[in-house]
Scaffold this motif. Sequence first.
Motif, PDB file in Angstrom:
ATOM      1  N   GLN A  77       1.030  -1.317  -0.052  1.00  0.00           N
ATOM      2  CA  GLN A  77       0.067   0.015  -0.234  1.00  0.00           C
ATOM      3  C   GLN A  77       0.853   1.405  -0.191  1.00  0.00           C
ATOM      4  N   ALA A  78       2.084   1.167   0.701  1.00  0.00           N
ATOM      5  CA  ALA A  78       2.828   2.430   0.547  1.00  0.00           C
ATOM      6  C   ALA A  78       3.772   2.409  -0.445  1.00  0.00           C
ATOM      7  N   GLN A  79       3.544   1.552  -1.459  1.00  0.00           N
ATOM      8  CA  GLN A  79       4.717   1.442  -2.725  1.00  0.00           C
ATOM      9  C   GLN A  79       5.870   1.314  -2.548  1.00  0.00           C
ATOM     10  N   LEU A  80       6.280   0.698  -1.300  1.00  0.00           N
ATOM     11  CA  LEU A  80       7.903   0.626  -1.152  1.00  0.00           C
ATOM     12  C   LEU A  80       8.570  -0.141  -2.195  1.00  0.00           C
ATOM     13  N   ARG A  81       9.807   0.556  -2.250  1.00  0.00           N
ATOM     14  CA  ARG A  81      10.718  -0.132  -3.239  1.00  0.00           C
ATOM     15  C   ARG A  81      12.325   0.036  -2.723  1.00  0.00           C
ATOM     16  N   PRO A  82      13.146  -0.272  -3.316  1.00  0.00           N
ATOM     17  CA  PRO A  82      14.543  -0.056  -3.094  1.00  0.00           C
ATOM     18  C   PRO A  82      14.925   1.264  -3.145  1.00  0.00           C
ATOM     19  N   GLY A  83      15.600   1.910  -1.849  1.00  0.00           N
ATOM     20  CA  GLY A  83      16.072   3.160  -1.744  1.00  0.00           C
ATOM     21  C   GLY A  83      15.224   4.159  -1.003  1.00  0.00           C
ATOM     22  N   LEU A  84      13.922   3.744  -0.563  1.00  0.00           N
ATOM     23  CA  LEU A  84      13.234   4.525   0.012  1.00  0.00           C
ATOM     24  C   LEU A  84      13.488   4.601   1.377  1.00  0.00           C
ATOM     25  N   VAL A  85      13.018   5.692   2.392  1.00  0.00           N
ATOM     26  CA  VAL A  85      13.054   5.392   3.808  1.00  0.00           C
ATOM     27  C   VAL A  85      11.802   5.523   4.499  1.00  0.00           C
ATOM     28  N   THR A  86      11.487   4.210   5.359  1.00  0.00           N
ATOM     29  CA  THR A  86      10.163   4.207   5.931  1.00  0.00           C
ATOM     30  C   THR A  86      10.322   4.120   7.259  1.00  0.00           C
ATOM     31  N   PHE A  87       9.289   5.005   8.053  1.00  0.00           N
ATOM     32  CA  PHE A  87       9.493   5.318   9.420  1.00  0.00           C
ATOM     33  C   PHE A  87       8.217   4.782  10.313  1.00  0.00           C
ATOM     34  N   ASP A  88       8.303   3.994  11.305  1.00  0.00           N
ATOM     35  CA  ASP A  88       7.031   3.337  11.911  1.00  0.00           C
ATOM     36  C   ASP A  88       7.356   4.404  13.497  1.00  0.00           C
ATOM     37  N   PRO A  89       6.451   5.308  13.558  1.00  0.00           N
ATOM     38  CA  PRO A  89       6.444   6.055  14.914  1.00  0.00           C
ATOM     39  C   PRO A  89       6.223   5.159  15.998  1.00  0.00           C
ATOM     40  N   PHE A  90       5.156   4.086  15.908  1.00  0.00           N
ATOM     41  CA  PHE A  90       4.896   3.021  17.100  1.00  0.00           C
ATOM     42  C   PHE A  90       5.327   1.647  16.677  1.00  0.00           C
ATOM     43  N   VAL A  91       6.584   1.712  16.611  1.00  0.00           N
ATOM     44  CA  VAL A  91       7.384   0.597  16.239  1.00  0.00           C
ATOM     45  C   VAL A  91       7.174  -0.746  16.840  1.00  0.00           C
ATOM     46  N   GLY A  92       7.080  -0.714  18.249  1.00  0.00           N
ATOM     47  CA  GLY A  92       6.837  -1.976  18.908  1.00  0.00           C
ATOM     48  C   GLY A  92       8.081  -2.886  18.694  1.00  0.00           C
ATOM     49  N   THR A  93       7.690  -4.121  18.219  1.00  0.00           N
ATOM     50  CA  THR A  93       8.648  -5.329  17.934  1.00  0.00           C
ATOM     51  C   THR A  93       9.174  -4.863  16.192  1.00  0.00           C
ATOM     52  N   GLY A  94       8.738  -4.071  15.672  1.00  0.00           N
ATOM     53  CA  GLY A  94       9.368  -3.786  14.483  1.00  0.00           C
ATOM     54  C   GLY A  94       8.837  -4.739  13.309  1.00  0.00           C
ATOM     55  N   SER A  95       7.556  -5.307  13.622  1.00  0.00           N
ATOM     56  CA  SER A  95       7.078  -6.166  12.376  1.00  0.00           C
ATOM     57  C   SER A  95       6.812  -5.499  11.033  1.00  0.00           C
TER      58      SER A  95
ATOM     59  N   ALA B 226       7.714   7.020   3.191  1.00  0.00           N
ATOM     60  CA  ALA B 226       6.553   6.382   3.648  1.00  0.00           C
ATOM     61  C   ALA B 226       6.600   6.371   5.300  1.00  0.00           C
ATOM     62  N   ILE B 227       5.390   6.310   5.795  1.00  0.00           N
ATOM     63  CA  ILE B 227       5.036   6.412   7.389  1.00  0.00           C
ATOM     64  C   ILE B 227       4.275   4.918   7.410  1.00  0.00           C
ATOM     65  N   ILE B 228       4.533   4.161   7.890  1.00  0.00           N
ATOM     66  CA  ILE B 228       3.789   2.830   8.007  1.00  0.00           C
ATOM     67  C   ILE B 228       3.618   2.642   9.648  1.00  0.00           C
ATOM     68  N   THR B 229       2.368   2.368  10.087  1.00  0.00           N
ATOM     69  CA  THR B 229       2.206   1.991  11.642  1.00  0.00           C
ATOM     70  C   THR B 229       0.953   1.343  11.989  1.00  0.00           C
ATOM     71  N   ASP B 230       1.106   1.008  13.149  1.00  0.00           N
ATOM     72  CA  ASP B 230       0.071   0.506  13.778  1.00  0.00           C
ATOM     73  C   ASP B 230      -0.031   1.256  15.244  1.00  0.00           C
ATOM     74  N   PRO B 231      -0.758   2.147  15.469  1.00  0.00           N
ATOM     75  CA  PRO B 231      -0.965   2.925  16.504  1.00  0.00           C
ATOM     76  C   PRO B 231      -1.412   2.197  17.870  1.00  0.00           C
ATOM     77  N   PRO B 232      -1.249   2.479  19.065  1.00  0.00           N
ATOM     78  CA  PRO B 232      -1.761   1.970  19.997  1.00  0.00           C
ATOM     79  C   PRO B 232      -3.276   2.120  20.140  1.00  0.00           C
ATOM     80  N   TYR B 233      -3.949   1.213  20.514  1.00  0.00           N
ATOM     81  CA  TYR B 233      -5.624   1.461  20.374  1.00  0.00           C
ATOM     82  C   TYR B 233      -5.885   1.470  22.329  1.00  0.00           C
ATOM     83  N   GLY B 234      -5.008   1.077  22.901  1.00  0.00           N
ATOM     84  CA  GLY B 234      -5.245   0.846  24.229  1.00  0.00           C
ATOM     85  C   GLY B 234      -6.027  -0.080  24.700  1.00  0.00           C
ATOM     86  N   ILE B 235      -5.957  -1.219  23.886  1.00  0.00           N
ATOM     87  CA  ILE B 235      -6.572  -2.506  24.234  1.00  0.00           C
ATOM     88  C   ILE B 235      -5.571  -3.467  24.785  1.00  0.00           C
TER      89      ILE B 235
END
Length: 469
Positions: free
Chosen positions: A217-235, A312-321
């Motif tokens: 969905q983020a259309q990632l390809r070689p050379g791009l930089v992706t950031f996950d601000p709620f990275v957790g275990t980094g999956s 790209a910014i790809i993340t699964d924010p905390p829902y509090g569950i």
Amino acid sequence: MHFGFKMAASMRQYLLCFAHEHVEFRLAELRAITSIFGIKAELNDPEYDQSNPFLLLRLPSDSCADKIMARTMLGRFMIEVWGQGNSWTDLRQSLKLYPEDKKAPYNVNADMSFCFRMRTLGKKLGMVEKLAIIEDLAEFLDFKGKVDLKNPEQVFHIYADYGLTPNKIPEQPYKVYFGRLIAEGQRQLEQLYSVKKRHFIGNTSMDATLSLLMANQAQLRPGLVTFDPFVGTGSLLVGSAHFGSYVMGGDININIIHGRGKTSRKGAAQYRGKDENIRANLRQYGLEHLYLDVLVSDFSCQVWREQPVFDAIITDPPYGIRESTRKIGSTKEPTVNEDQAAQHIPSKTNYHLSDIFTDLLNFSARFLRLHGRLVYWLPVCRPEYTEDQVPRHPCLSLVANSEQPLSTTIGRRLITMEKTRHIEDLMDDAAEAEIRDSFYQEHNAIREKVFGKHVREQKMKLMNKSEPR
Ligand SMILES: C[S@@+](CC[C@H](N)C(=O)[O-])C[C@H]1O[C@@H](n2cnc3c(N)ncnc32)[C@H](O)[C@@H]1O
């Protein structure tokens, strides 16, 4: 948008056969992939219903079909269609119309080995029944090559669709297709990146298919930089790095960033072992060269310079569950002297879901490069969901919004947005993200929907009363 509906003469007819999961994500993923490669795809049916696992489409060439299949997590097979119909008789008629010159390279040459594979939807056929259909078609097509079931040069697929109504299985299929296999999708990556076999995991780790789907969905390809601000275990970083992107992340939890604390792996030692961390996960898959860094950081307090730095910014924010939604803050006046500040662990306060999502969009509007994408999960209460609950920002355009149901009441929606304008180009450069509906303002709206009844029942039990109906 790369989907058209007019049929250009130079296009060839293909059939994409989807896996039976994440039904709502099928077209969104296909759109994202065709747009990465600038492939012009034409759907046969503009009203295509995503619950149908067979999608007929026209593409310029086999190599375009190959490129799609080299990325898709939801597509299982792509065939070049030689014939189709509403019955086996229809199929034969349609096969007669397939031009001889297109067939020639595959069946005229007597040395070419081939095999047929048959798949059904909605009805199980026995081996004998399947063989009868295969032999019948083989005879009709008069293929001259040798049958080789192990290493054929060409594979032909037969699909018979009996519909998806379990109590009304018809005698004959509704729809049948025949074609030459072009390529298989990337379903095998689910096993390769399975979290069960991953070095470092937690109870928030995202399964491999969804991490890779998000990367598409983020259309990632070689050379791009992706950031996950709620990275957790980094999956999500693993899925992103698979497609060649450099990855980095942030998380408020110091233990998770340093790979310390208790493990959530069943049957393992109580505490995480040495080197049980995000970097080691990337190493496990030969992707360590794409690891930039991960930081202990509270997303509500930005530390970045005002420059668009991420593709790209790809993340699964905390829902509090399963995890708390906390940020640094206190209602009390700070009492720490400056000389003690370095050792001081600040107190934390609630981070409201509405603030998490508006912060995420404001951050993306600032730190994504133009046409970079934000891909994130939005938890929803399904009966109450409205489009006004989806956060908006004047610099970000909504590209896709697909639901993954988790129960009858709870689900999450994968939101894909693209940065289409720089903040400085807006008339009002102080413009901020907004959520029109007040649903997320109630801090634990989602938690209450999930646990509310259960918590009330527990309280009632303690009070020795039964839950009122
Ligand atoms: C749903 S989990 C992300 C899971 C992750 N995708 C993974 O692979 O494990 C959300 C994460 O957000 C982190 N978090 C919660 N509040 C935060 C904040 N204010 N700033 C940064 N991270 C935060 C939690 O520690 C948790 O690791």
